[in-house]
Design a protein around this motif. Structure first.
Motif, PDB file in Angstrom:
ATOM      1  N   THR A  68     -25.957  16.294  94.336  1.00  0.00           N
ATOM      2  CA  THR A  68     -25.746  14.902  93.932  1.00  0.00           C
ATOM      3  C   THR A  68     -24.690  14.761  92.839  1.00  0.00           C
ATOM      4  O   THR A  68     -24.518  13.678  92.296  1.00  0.00           O
ATOM      5  CB  THR A  68     -27.065  14.255  93.462  1.00  0.00           C
ATOM      6  OG1 THR A  68     -27.588  15.001  92.371  1.00  0.00           O
ATOM      7  CG2 THR A  68     -28.072  14.205  94.602  1.00  0.00           C
ATOM      8  N   GLU A  82     -30.163   6.169 102.684  1.00  0.00           N
ATOM      9  CA  GLU A  82     -30.593   6.192 101.285  1.00  0.00           C
ATOM     10  C   GLU A  82     -31.418   7.446 101.022  1.00  0.00           C
ATOM     11  O   GLU A  82     -32.288   7.805 101.810  1.00  0.00           O
ATOM     12  CB  GLU A  82     -31.424   4.952 100.955  1.00  0.00           C
ATOM     13  CG  GLU A  82     -30.641   3.660 100.988  1.00  0.00           C
ATOM     14  CD  GLU A  82     -29.587   3.554  99.895  1.00  0.00           C
ATOM     15  OE1 GLU A  82     -29.781   4.116  98.798  1.00  0.00           O
ATOM     16  OE2 GLU A  82     -28.556   2.912 100.153  1.00  0.00           O
ATOM     17  N   HIS A 106     -21.117   2.040  91.817  1.00  0.00           N
ATOM     18  CA  HIS A 106     -22.082   3.098  91.505  1.00  0.00           C
ATOM     19  C   HIS A 106     -22.181   4.102  92.639  1.00  0.00           C
ATOM     20  O   HIS A 106     -21.867   3.791  93.783  1.00  0.00           O
ATOM     21  CB  HIS A 106     -23.477   2.495  91.247  1.00  0.00           C
ATOM     22  CG  HIS A 106     -23.930   1.587  92.342  1.00  0.00           C
ATOM     23  ND1 HIS A 106     -24.008   0.233  92.160  1.00  0.00           N
ATOM     24  CD2 HIS A 106     -24.314   1.811  93.624  1.00  0.00           C
ATOM     25  CE1 HIS A 106     -24.435  -0.340  93.282  1.00  0.00           C
ATOM     26  NE2 HIS A 106     -24.610   0.604  94.182  1.00  0.00           N
ATOM     27  N   LYS A 117     -25.162   6.051  92.250  1.00  0.00           N
ATOM     28  CA  LYS A 117     -26.624   6.068  92.201  1.00  0.00           C
ATOM     29  C   LYS A 117     -27.097   4.744  91.642  1.00  0.00           C
ATOM     30  O   LYS A 117     -26.450   4.158  90.775  1.00  0.00           O
ATOM     31  CB  LYS A 117     -27.123   7.205  91.305  1.00  0.00           C
ATOM     32  CG  LYS A 117     -26.810   8.593  91.831  1.00  0.00           C
ATOM     33  CD  LYS A 117     -27.349   9.661  90.889  1.00  0.00           C
ATOM     34  CE  LYS A 117     -27.043  11.037  91.410  1.00  0.00           C
ATOM     35  NZ  LYS A 117     -25.655  11.422  91.228  1.00  0.00           N
ATOM     36  N   VAL A 165     -34.546   6.456  91.869  1.00  0.00           N
ATOM     37  CA  VAL A 165     -33.091   6.537  91.849  1.00  0.00           C
ATOM     38  C   VAL A 165     -32.650   6.981  93.231  1.00  0.00           C
ATOM     39  O   VAL A 165     -33.184   7.946  93.793  1.00  0.00           O
ATOM     40  CB  VAL A 165     -32.604   7.526  90.765  1.00  0.00           C
ATOM     41  CG1 VAL A 165     -31.094   7.715  90.844  1.00  0.00           C
ATOM     42  CG2 VAL A 165     -33.025   7.033  89.391  1.00  0.00           C
ATOM     43  N   THR A 166     -31.674   6.281  93.782  1.00  0.00           N
ATOM     44  CA  THR A 166     -31.217   6.573  95.133  1.00  0.00           C
ATOM     45  C   THR A 166     -29.702   6.731  95.179  1.00  0.00           C
ATOM     46  O   THR A 166     -28.985   6.219  94.328  1.00  0.00           O
ATOM     47  CB  THR A 166     -31.683   5.464  96.117  1.00  0.00           C
ATOM     48  OG1 THR A 166     -31.325   5.820  97.448  1.00  0.00           O
ATOM     49  CG2 THR A 166     -31.091   4.115  95.776  1.00  0.00           C
ATOM     50  N   THR A 167     -29.259   7.470  96.162  1.00  0.00           N
ATOM     51  CA  THR A 167     -27.840   7.623  96.455  1.00  0.00           C
ATOM     52  C   THR A 167     -27.717   7.763  97.970  1.00  0.00           C
ATOM     53  O   THR A 167     -28.711   7.760  98.683  1.00  0.00           O
ATOM     54  CB  THR A 167     -27.245   8.848  95.731  1.00  0.00           C
ATOM     55  OG1 THR A 167     -25.813   8.794  95.829  1.00  0.00           O
ATOM     56  CG2 THR A 167     -27.751  10.165  96.282  1.00  0.00           C
ATOM     57  N   GLN A 178     -30.846   2.290  90.687  1.00  0.00           N
ATOM     58  CA  GLN A 178     -32.292   2.188  90.512  1.00  0.00           C
ATOM     59  C   GLN A 178     -32.827   1.196  91.548  1.00  0.00           C
ATOM     60  O   GLN A 178     -32.339   0.079  91.641  1.00  0.00           O
ATOM     61  CB  GLN A 178     -32.595   1.681  89.099  1.00  0.00           C
ATOM     62  CG  GLN A 178     -34.057   1.617  88.757  1.00  0.00           C
ATOM     63  CD  GLN A 178     -34.562   2.934  88.209  1.00  0.00           C
ATOM     64  OE1 GLN A 178     -33.833   3.661  87.576  1.00  0.00           O
ATOM     65  NE2 GLN A 178     -35.812   3.232  88.463  1.00  0.00           N
ATOM     66  N   ASP A 186     -21.216  10.638  88.429  1.00  0.00           N
ATOM     67  CA  ASP A 186     -22.389  11.093  89.182  1.00  0.00           C
ATOM     68  C   ASP A 186     -23.670  10.892  88.384  1.00  0.00           C
ATOM     69  O   ASP A 186     -24.728  10.646  88.954  1.00  0.00           O
ATOM     70  CB  ASP A 186     -22.276  12.586  89.529  1.00  0.00           C
ATOM     71  CG  ASP A 186     -21.116  12.885  90.441  1.00  0.00           C
ATOM     72  OD1 ASP A 186     -21.018  12.266  91.501  1.00  0.00           O
ATOM     73  OD2 ASP A 186     -20.304  13.761  90.075  1.00  0.00           O
ATOM     74  N   ASN A 245     -33.692   9.588  98.097  1.00  0.00           N
ATOM     75  CA  ASN A 245     -34.455   9.589  96.850  1.00  0.00           C
ATOM     76  C   ASN A 245     -34.014  10.814  96.041  1.00  0.00           C
ATOM     77  O   ASN A 245     -34.321  11.944  96.392  1.00  0.00           O
ATOM     78  CB  ASN A 245     -35.946   9.645  97.171  1.00  0.00           C
ATOM     79  CG  ASN A 245     -36.833   9.466  95.981  1.00  0.00           C
ATOM     80  OD1 ASN A 245     -36.477   9.827  94.871  1.00  0.00           O
ATOM     81  ND2 ASN A 245     -38.018   8.934  96.217  1.00  0.00           N
ATOM     82  N   VAL A 246     -33.314  10.583  94.952  1.00  0.00           N
ATOM     83  CA  VAL A 246     -32.670  11.655  94.202  1.00  0.00           C
ATOM     84  C   VAL A 246     -33.658  12.567  93.479  1.00  0.00           C
ATOM     85  O   VAL A 246     -33.510  13.785  93.489  1.00  0.00           O
ATOM     86  CB  VAL A 246     -31.651  11.078  93.192  1.00  0.00           C
ATOM     87  CG1 VAL A 246     -31.057  12.168  92.324  1.00  0.00           C
ATOM     88  CG2 VAL A 246     -30.557  10.313  93.918  1.00  0.00           C
ATOM     89  N   ILE A 253     -26.513   5.887  86.438  1.00  0.00           N
ATOM     90  CA  ILE A 253     -27.476   5.216  87.318  1.00  0.00           C
ATOM     91  C   ILE A 253     -27.370   3.722  87.057  1.00  0.00           C
ATOM     92  O   ILE A 253     -27.657   3.246  85.950  1.00  0.00           O
ATOM     93  CB  ILE A 253     -28.910   5.720  87.063  1.00  0.00           C
ATOM     94  CG1 ILE A 253     -28.979   7.215  87.350  1.00  0.00           C
ATOM     95  CG2 ILE A 253     -29.909   4.944  87.928  1.00  0.00           C
ATOM     96  CD1 ILE A 253     -30.266   7.879  86.889  1.00  0.00           C
TER      97      ILE A 253
END
Length: 133
Positions: free
Chosen positions: A94, A51, A112, A114, A121-123, A116, A100, A53-54, A103
């Motif tokens: 990202t 994971e 998804h 990305k 916001v994570t990817t 919440q 893309d 953190n965007v 969210i």
């Protein structure tokens, strides 16, 4: 995952998929990645996803069931590994397409790139590591 059997050595390839962010802290996750290299023969390949953190390189989730790695955490790991002669490939792009930019928020749709998680916001981020020869 941080108690890898010392007899597991000499492999060409190791991987983990969305796992080391669940070890309880950023530091334990980074330690796992370093420990996984002990399983490889020189020149072996490690691939790990986690994971990411965007939007924040400072505030994040740490010391919880799921942690979010920041760019500074991954850069610190990369610097340590390259100083030991390993090669690491990272791509922090990202994306910019419509999918893309979407969210997903709770309750998540299940589709998804990305999402919440708390206020973050994570990817997914992939790490490709070539163990020093």
């Amino acid at each position: 995952m941080n108690k890898i059997d010392p007899d597991l050595v000499g492999f060409d390839f190791v991987y983990s998929s969305c796992a080391f962010e669940h070890l309880g802290s950023i530091e334990l996750g980074l330690q796992f990645v370093k420990n996984s290299l002990k399983c490889l023969r020189p020149g072996g390949i490690a691939v790990h996803t986690t994971e990411f953190n965007v939007f924040s390189n400072d505030a994040t989730i740490d010391h919880q069931q799921t942690v979010l790695f920041r760019r500074q955490d991954i850069d610190r790991l990369a610097a340590e590994l390259t100083s030991q002669g390993h090669e690491i490939v990272l791509n922090y792009n990202t994306g910019s397409g419509s999918f893309d930019r979407h969210i997903d928020v709770p309750p998540w749709s299940g589709i998804h790139l990305k999402l919440q998680l708390e206020q973050y916001v994570t990817t997914s981020l992939g790490l490709l590591i070539n163990k020093a020869s």
